[in-house]
Design a protein around this motif. Structure first.
Motif, PDB file in Angstrom:
ATOM      1  N   GLU A   1     -13.210  11.779 -20.548  1.00 14.65           N
ATOM      2  CA  GLU A   1     -13.746  11.762 -19.190  1.00 14.65           C
ATOM      3  C   GLU A   1     -14.745  10.623 -19.064  1.00 14.65           C
ATOM      4  OE1 GLU A   1     -16.663  14.675 -16.891  1.00 14.65           O
ATOM      5  OE2 GLU A   1     -14.635  15.524 -17.017  1.00 14.65           O
ATOM      6  N   VAL A   2     -14.528   9.774 -18.072  1.00 16.90           N
ATOM      7  CA  VAL A   2     -15.362   8.581 -17.876  1.00 16.90           C
ATOM      8  C   VAL A   2     -15.687   8.454 -16.393  1.00 16.90           C
ATOM      9  CG1 VAL A   2     -15.471   6.069 -18.088  1.00 16.90           C
ATOM     10  CG2 VAL A   2     -14.286   7.410 -19.835  1.00 16.90           C
ATOM     11  N   GLU A   3     -16.939   8.106 -16.084  1.00 17.81           N
ATOM     12  CA  GLU A   3     -17.319   7.807 -14.701  1.00 17.81           C
ATOM     13  C   GLU A   3     -16.744   6.450 -14.331  1.00 17.81           C
ATOM     14  OE1 GLU A   3     -20.120   8.439 -11.209  1.00 17.81           O
ATOM     15  OE2 GLU A   3     -19.580   9.772 -12.849  1.00 17.81           O
ATOM     16  N   MET A   4     -15.939   6.415 -13.265  1.00 22.02           N
ATOM     17  CA  MET A   4     -15.311   5.173 -12.843  1.00 22.02           C
ATOM     18  C   MET A   4     -14.982   5.234 -11.366  1.00 22.02           C
ATOM     19  SD  MET A   4     -11.430   5.464 -14.398  1.00 22.02           S
ATOM     20  CE  MET A   4     -11.982   5.832 -16.066  1.00 22.02           C
ATOM     21  N   SER A   5     -14.545   4.102 -10.831  1.00 19.27           N
ATOM     22  CA  SER A   5     -14.128   4.028  -9.436  1.00 19.27           C
ATOM     23  C   SER A   5     -12.607   4.051  -9.365  1.00 19.27           C
ATOM     24  CB  SER A   5     -14.682   2.761  -8.779  1.00 19.27           C
ATOM     25  OG  SER A   5     -16.098   2.776  -8.801  1.00 19.27           O
ATOM     26  N   VAL A   6     -12.099   4.737  -8.337  1.00 17.83           N
ATOM     27  CA  VAL A   6     -10.658   4.918  -8.150  1.00 17.83           C
ATOM     28  C   VAL A   6     -10.270   4.391  -6.779  1.00 17.83           C
ATOM     29  CG1 VAL A   6      -8.747   6.565  -8.244  1.00 17.83           C
ATOM     30  CG2 VAL A   6     -10.854   7.037  -9.509  1.00 17.83           C
ATOM     31  N   LEU A   7      -9.092   3.787  -6.686  1.00 20.29           N
ATOM     32  CA  LEU A   7      -8.596   3.235  -5.423  1.00 20.29           C
ATOM     33  C   LEU A   7      -7.145   3.643  -5.208  1.00 20.29           C
ATOM     34  CD1 LEU A   7      -9.150  -0.343  -4.052  1.00 20.29           C
ATOM     35  CD2 LEU A   7      -6.832   0.579  -4.181  1.00 20.29           C
ATOM     36  N   PHE A   8      -6.863   4.164  -4.025  1.00 16.79           N
ATOM     37  CA  PHE A   8      -5.496   4.445  -3.590  1.00 16.79           C
ATOM     38  C   PHE A   8      -5.212   3.576  -2.373  1.00 16.79           C
ATOM     39  CE2 PHE A   8      -5.684   7.996  -6.316  1.00 16.79           C
ATOM     40  CZ  PHE A   8      -4.472   8.679  -6.335  1.00 16.79           C
ATOM     41  N   VAL A   9      -4.029   2.994  -2.305  1.00 15.11           N
ATOM     42  CA  VAL A   9      -3.618   2.253  -1.114  1.00 15.11           C
ATOM     43  C   VAL A   9      -2.151   2.540  -0.841  1.00 15.11           C
ATOM     44  CG1 VAL A   9      -3.222   0.186  -2.536  1.00 15.11           C
ATOM     45  CG2 VAL A   9      -3.341  -0.044  -0.072  1.00 15.11           C
ATOM     46  N   ASP A  10      -1.826   2.873   0.422  1.00 18.21           N
ATOM     47  CA  ASP A  10      -0.423   3.107   0.748  1.00 18.21           C
ATOM     48  C   ASP A  10      -0.118   2.629   2.156  1.00 18.21           C
ATOM     49  OD1 ASP A  10      -0.304   6.649   1.642  1.00 18.21           O
ATOM     50  OD2 ASP A  10      -1.709   5.072   2.188  1.00 18.21           O
ATOM     51  N   VAL A  11       1.178   2.540   2.452  1.00 22.81           N
ATOM     52  CA  VAL A  11       1.656   2.002   3.717  1.00 22.81           C
ATOM     53  C   VAL A  11       1.718   3.113   4.758  1.00 22.81           C
ATOM     54  CG1 VAL A  11       3.637   0.942   4.873  1.00 22.81           C
ATOM     55  CG2 VAL A  11       2.973   0.169   2.599  1.00 22.81           C
ATOM     56  N   ARG A  12       1.292   2.795   5.957  1.00 18.62           N
ATOM     57  CA  ARG A  12       1.365   3.727   7.078  1.00 18.62           C
ATOM     58  C   ARG A  12       2.700   3.548   7.800  1.00 18.62           C
ATOM     59  NH1 ARG A  12      -1.909   5.643   4.600  1.00 18.62           N
ATOM     60  NH2 ARG A  12      -4.094   6.052   5.059  1.00 18.62           N
ATOM     61  N   GLY A  13       3.301   4.647   8.197  1.00 21.67           N
ATOM     62  CA  GLY A  13       4.508   4.594   9.017  1.00 21.67           C
ATOM     63  C   GLY A  13       5.745   4.117   8.312  1.00 21.67           C
ATOM     64  N   SER A  14       5.787   4.229   6.984  1.00 20.68           N
ATOM     65  CA  SER A  14       6.960   3.725   6.264  1.00 20.68           C
ATOM     66  C   SER A  14       8.203   4.561   6.540  1.00 20.68           C
ATOM     67  CB  SER A  14       6.673   3.684   4.758  1.00 20.68           C
ATOM     68  OG  SER A  14       6.297   4.959   4.278  1.00 20.68           O
ATOM     69  N   VAL A  15       8.003   5.858   6.789  1.00 20.64           N
ATOM     70  CA  VAL A  15       9.165   6.717   7.081  1.00 20.64           C
ATOM     71  C   VAL A  15       9.801   6.307   8.403  1.00 20.64           C
ATOM     72  CG1 VAL A  15       9.932   9.063   7.562  1.00 20.64           C
ATOM     73  CG2 VAL A  15       8.263   8.650   5.758  1.00 20.64           C
ATOM     74  N   GLY A  16       8.953   6.078   9.421  1.00 22.41           N
ATOM     75  CA  GLY A  16       9.479   5.653  10.716  1.00 22.41           C
ATOM     76  C   GLY A  16      10.150   4.297  10.642  1.00 22.41           C
ATOM     77  N   ALA A  17       9.558   3.383   9.873  1.00 26.21           N
ATOM     78  CA  ALA A  17      10.146   2.051   9.729  1.00 26.21           C
ATOM     79  C   ALA A  17      11.517   2.132   9.075  1.00 26.21           C
ATOM     80  CB  ALA A  17       9.222   1.153   8.917  1.00 26.21           C
ATOM     81  N   ALA A  18      11.665   3.057   8.125  1.00 23.04           N
ATOM     82  CA  ALA A  18      12.944   3.193   7.421  1.00 23.04           C
ATOM     83  C   ALA A  18      14.056   3.659   8.351  1.00 23.04           C
ATOM     84  CB  ALA A  18      12.791   4.174   6.258  1.00 23.04           C
ATOM     85  N   GLU A  19      13.676   4.325   9.448  1.00 25.29           N
ATOM     86  CA  GLU A  19      14.685   4.805  10.398  1.00 25.29           C
ATOM     87  C   GLU A  19      15.222   3.689  11.280  1.00 25.29           C
ATOM     88  OE1 GLU A  19      12.836   7.890  12.616  1.00 25.29           O
ATOM     89  OE2 GLU A  19      13.013   9.391  11.022  1.00 25.29           O
ATOM     90  N   THR A  20      14.432   2.622  11.452  1.00 26.54           N
ATOM     91  CA  THR A  20      14.816   1.572  12.392  1.00 26.54           C
ATOM     92  C   THR A  20      15.152   0.237  11.724  1.00 26.54           C
ATOM     93  OG1 THR A  20      12.487   0.948  12.682  1.00 26.54           O
ATOM     94  CG2 THR A  20      13.385   2.593  14.202  1.00 26.54           C
ATOM     95  N   MET A  21      14.859   0.111  10.434  1.00 21.72           N
ATOM     96  CA  MET A  21      15.102  -1.151   9.734  1.00 21.72           C
ATOM     97  C   MET A  21      16.222  -0.987   8.714  1.00 21.72           C
ATOM     98  SD  MET A  21      11.130  -2.250   8.969  1.00 21.72           S
ATOM     99  CE  MET A  21      11.618  -3.719   8.034  1.00 21.72           C
ATOM    100  N   PRO A  22      16.996  -2.056   8.451  1.00 19.70           N
ATOM    101  CA  PRO A  22      18.002  -1.995   7.384  1.00 19.70           C
ATOM    102  C   PRO A  22      17.325  -1.728   6.040  1.00 19.70           C
ATOM    103  CG  PRO A  22      18.347  -3.901   8.787  1.00 19.70           C
ATOM    104  CD  PRO A  22      17.021  -3.339   9.174  1.00 19.70           C
ATOM    105  N   PRO A  23      17.964  -0.973   5.150  1.00 15.99           N
ATOM    106  CA  PRO A  23      17.355  -0.650   3.851  1.00 15.99           C
ATOM    107  C   PRO A  23      16.871  -1.877   3.088  1.00 15.99           C
ATOM    108  CG  PRO A  23      19.313   0.668   4.181  1.00 15.99           C
ATOM    109  CD  PRO A  23      19.264  -0.314   5.326  1.00 15.99           C
TER     110      PRO A  23
END
Length: 271
Positions: A91-113
């Motif tokens: 166990e170590v004290e550290m900083s954590v970062l998450f980053v993800d794309v918004r609306g990727s499910v909707g984009a997948a419905e309208t864009m070619p794979p």
């Protein structure tokens, strides 16, 4: 199902060694390798010692036994051997970062794979480059999400400052088709160590703990092109907590988490 696709279970042991590697000061041998390997071109790199796998640097280090492991291409053969010999964590004290794309499910419905794949891969490539440029340690890719940590053993005492700087840089990602992404950043105690698949034939490094869950929830609450950064992270960075910080009620957290939104305005400026 391959070993890499099998469920992974957390391993314990060798606590002192893992605390030395990722904790304040870092392991002297690994720290020296980080300093050297960062000077060699180019990405991708071993997740543990940062040796390059491509370019001239990758060719040279491959000749020295630092080529990608045949069992786990995220690590060089030497570091894969270390994971096998010294499984466990601390166990170590550290900083954590998450980053993800918004609306990727909707984009997948309208864009070619193929277009969806190119868009997400472009985001992952740019996001990874920005995170590693700020000394972040890439833990995993989950679809359109990047998980990274900033351990003191890799980043020094300024791990929280570097995580905040990385978050702001991610919010400023520009291009012909800017990807709407959300970022979460938090500082707290994290268990970092090895996980193994069935029969122990595949090992990786992962993170566990309440701080990890908080960071993921903060990222989920981030508006597009914005980061939600916890007060704990600002304090660890020696920075003032923004006046506009508010308490977030997060799923799985018994108490509210104070955090502030950092937003990328048009043309990459930070609001």
């Amino acid at each position: 199902m391959s070993e890499q696709d099998a469920p992974l279970e957390r391993e314990d042991g060798n606590r002192e060694l893992w605390a030395t590697i990722f904790g304040p000061g870092g392991h002297p041998v690994l720290s020296k390798q980080h300093w050297l390997h960062r000077k060699l071109p180019r990405d991708p790199r071993c997740r543990l010692c940062l040796v390059p796998f491509s370019g001239l640097g990758g060719w040279i280090m491959g000749k020295r036994g630092k080529a990608p492991s045949s069992r786990n291409p995220h690590y060089c053969a030497a570091c894969d051997g270390f994971l096998e010999t010294f499984p466990g964590g601390a166990e170590v004290e550290m900083s954590v970062l998450f980053v993800d794309v918004r609306g990727s499910v909707g984009a997948a419905e309208t864009m070619p794979p193929a277009d969806v794949s190119a868009r997400i891969n472009g985001f992952l490539e740019r996001g990874t480059a920005l995170i590693t440029a700020h000394d972040g340690f890439i833990m995993a890719f989950y679809g359109d999400c990047i998980v990274a940590v900033f351990p003191p053993g890799f980043c020094g005492e300024g791990h929280a400052q570097k995580a905040i700087a990385a978050a702001k840089a991610l919010c400023r990602i520009e291009g012909d088709d800017p990807v709407p992404l959300g970022v979460g950043v938090h500082t707290g105690p994290v268990y970092i160590g090895t996980v193994q698949a069935a029969r122990g034939l595949f090992r990786d490094v992962s993170i566990f703990g309440h701080a990890v869950n908080i960071c993921a929830r903060l990222a989920a609450n981030a508006p597009p092109h914005s980061a939600v950064i916890s007060a704990d992270c600002f304090i660890a960075a020696g920075q003032q907590v923004p006046e506009e910080a508010e308490n977030y009620t997060l799923k799985g957290a018994s108490e509210g988490v104070r955090a502030a939104v950092v937003t990328a305005a048009p043309h990459g400026r930070l609001a």
